[in-house]
Design a protein around this motif. Sequence first.
Motif, PDB file in Angstrom:
ATOM      1  N   GLU A 242      -9.420  -8.188  13.636  1.00  0.00           N
ATOM      2  CA  GLU A 242     -10.267  -8.353  12.091  1.00  0.00           C
ATOM      3  C   GLU A 242     -11.004  -9.841  11.866  1.00  0.00           C
ATOM      4  O   GLU A 242     -11.196 -10.801  11.052  1.00  0.00           O
TER       5      GLU A 242
ATOM      6  N   VAL B  54     -11.869 -10.079  -5.394  1.00  0.00           N
ATOM      7  CA  VAL B  54     -10.929  -9.321  -4.189  1.00  0.00           C
ATOM      8  C   VAL B  54     -11.830  -8.535  -3.902  1.00  0.00           C
ATOM      9  O   VAL B  54     -11.508  -7.209  -4.450  1.00  0.00           O
TER      10      VAL B  54
ATOM     11  N   ARG C 106       1.010  -1.578   0.113  1.00  0.00           N
ATOM     12  CA  ARG C 106       0.243  -0.012  -0.221  1.00  0.00           C
ATOM     13  C   ARG C 106       0.837   0.784   0.343  1.00  0.00           C
ATOM     14  O   ARG C 106       0.742   2.122  -0.825  1.00  0.00           O
TER      15      ARG C 106
HETATM   16  C1  LIG Z   1      -4.746 -10.953  -3.045  1.00  0.00           C
HETATM   17  C2  LIG Z   1      -3.951 -10.198  -2.743  1.00  0.00           C
HETATM   18  C3  LIG Z   1      -3.893  -9.143  -1.642  1.00  0.00           C
HETATM   19  N1  LIG Z   1      -2.415  -9.095  -0.846  1.00  0.00           N
HETATM   20  C4  LIG Z   1      -2.315  -8.512   0.284  1.00  0.00           C
HETATM   21  C5  LIG Z   1      -3.154  -6.824   0.307  1.00  0.00           C
HETATM   22  C6  LIG Z   1      -2.765  -6.806   1.657  1.00  0.00           C
HETATM   23  O1  LIG Z   1      -1.529  -5.974   1.898  1.00  0.00           O
HETATM   24  C7  LIG Z   1      -2.929  -7.959   2.369  1.00  0.00           C
HETATM   25  C8  LIG Z   1      -4.434  -8.020   2.621  1.00  0.00           C
HETATM   26  O2  LIG Z   1      -4.006  -7.994   4.257  1.00  0.00           O
HETATM   27  P1  LIG Z   1      -4.996  -6.469   5.016  1.00  0.00           P
HETATM   28  O3  LIG Z   1      -5.143  -7.270   6.133  1.00  0.00           O
HETATM   29  O4  LIG Z   1      -5.692  -6.053   3.971  1.00  0.00           O
HETATM   30  O5  LIG Z   1      -3.287  -5.380   5.364  1.00  0.00           O
HETATM   31  P2  LIG Z   1      -2.097  -5.358   5.689  1.00  0.00           P
HETATM   32  O6  LIG Z   1      -2.756  -6.723   7.152  1.00  0.00           O
HETATM   33  O7  LIG Z   1      -1.095  -6.313   4.638  1.00  0.00           O
HETATM   34  O8  LIG Z   1      -1.812  -4.873   6.331  1.00  0.00           O
HETATM   35  P3  LIG Z   1      -2.656  -3.431   7.087  1.00  0.00           P
HETATM   36  O9  LIG Z   1      -3.729  -4.021   7.682  1.00  0.00           O
HETATM   37  O10 LIG Z   1      -1.610  -2.840   8.031  1.00  0.00           O
HETATM   38  O11 LIG Z   1      -3.174  -2.020   5.793  1.00  0.00           O
HETATM   39  O12 LIG Z   1      -3.212  -9.185   1.303  1.00  0.00           O
HETATM   40  C9  LIG Z   1      -1.298  -8.678  -2.281  1.00  0.00           C
HETATM   41  O13 LIG Z   1      -0.089  -8.055  -0.977  1.00  0.00           O
HETATM   42  N2  LIG Z   1      -1.593  -9.012  -3.195  1.00  0.00           N
HETATM   43  C10 LIG Z   1      -2.826 -10.369  -4.327  1.00  0.00           C
HETATM   44  O14 LIG Z   1      -2.952 -10.257  -5.105  1.00  0.00           O
END
Ligand SMILES: Cc1cn([C@H]2C[C@H](O)[C@@H](COP(=O)(O)OP(=O)(O)OP(=O)(O)O)O2)c(=O)[nH]c1=O
Length: 219
Positions: free
Chosen positions: A43, A119, A23
Amino acid sequence: MNLAFRLRIESTMLVLASASPRRKELLTQAGLTFTVEASEVLEDLLPKETAADYVSRLAEEKARAVFERRKSAEDDGDPLIVLGADTCVLSEGEILGKPRNREEARRMLQGISGRTHQVLTGIAAVTRAGATVATEISQVTVDLIDPDELETYLDTGEPLDKAGAYGIQGYAARWIPRIEGCYFNVVGLPIARTMDILAKANAKLATPPHDPAATVVVP
Ligand SMILES: Cc1cn([C@H]2C[C@H](O)[C@@H](COP(=O)(O)OP(=O)(O)OP(=O)(O)O)O2)c(=O)[nH]c1=O
């Protein structure tokens, strides 16, 4: 994004409430300047909660947690916007977050193999004028995953910090011939939609509603 909006955003103090390196990278590549402050939220899925409500609720909780910690900084005259996001996979009616271990990652990958899933990423921008939230959905088609390749993928450790136990931006790209919708949404932050939400949140700063706790859902 018009110049006036960009200048207004740059005069606003933007905080990304996330520990996700993806992000941070996506927001940087979009040319925004911001600071990062992660926030931990529970979560757990609420009873009968849809995937869209789940990710937008968590995105708002993450952003609100950091906003509450930072809002005193707003006294310096810089209007504060805190951006939060949450991504999940919806496959065969099951909401998949980040796997807790290798076994759960294997089960998730076996579940999406040879199928199409969604997604969803919820994004929330919180200011003193309230929260502006939205959910972006992409459709991802996955080829059948060879069991040996699946184990090799698990060995990389990549699956463990990603919703649905895969990263479209990495090794798993070899199994994904097609997506419909925003690619960056799958990675974890739909940038164009995020700019729209930031613009709306910024505009609300000029004309805040009566109820600062108000949440505006952007269709
Ligand atoms: C489906 C998919 C998810 N992801 C990642 C994005 C998010 O970082 C993670 C989903 O978890 P999240 O809980 O959305 O985010 P996070 O825990 O990584 O970070 P924060 O809560 O601090 O913002 O999965 C990818 O990097 N590539 C992909 O193709």
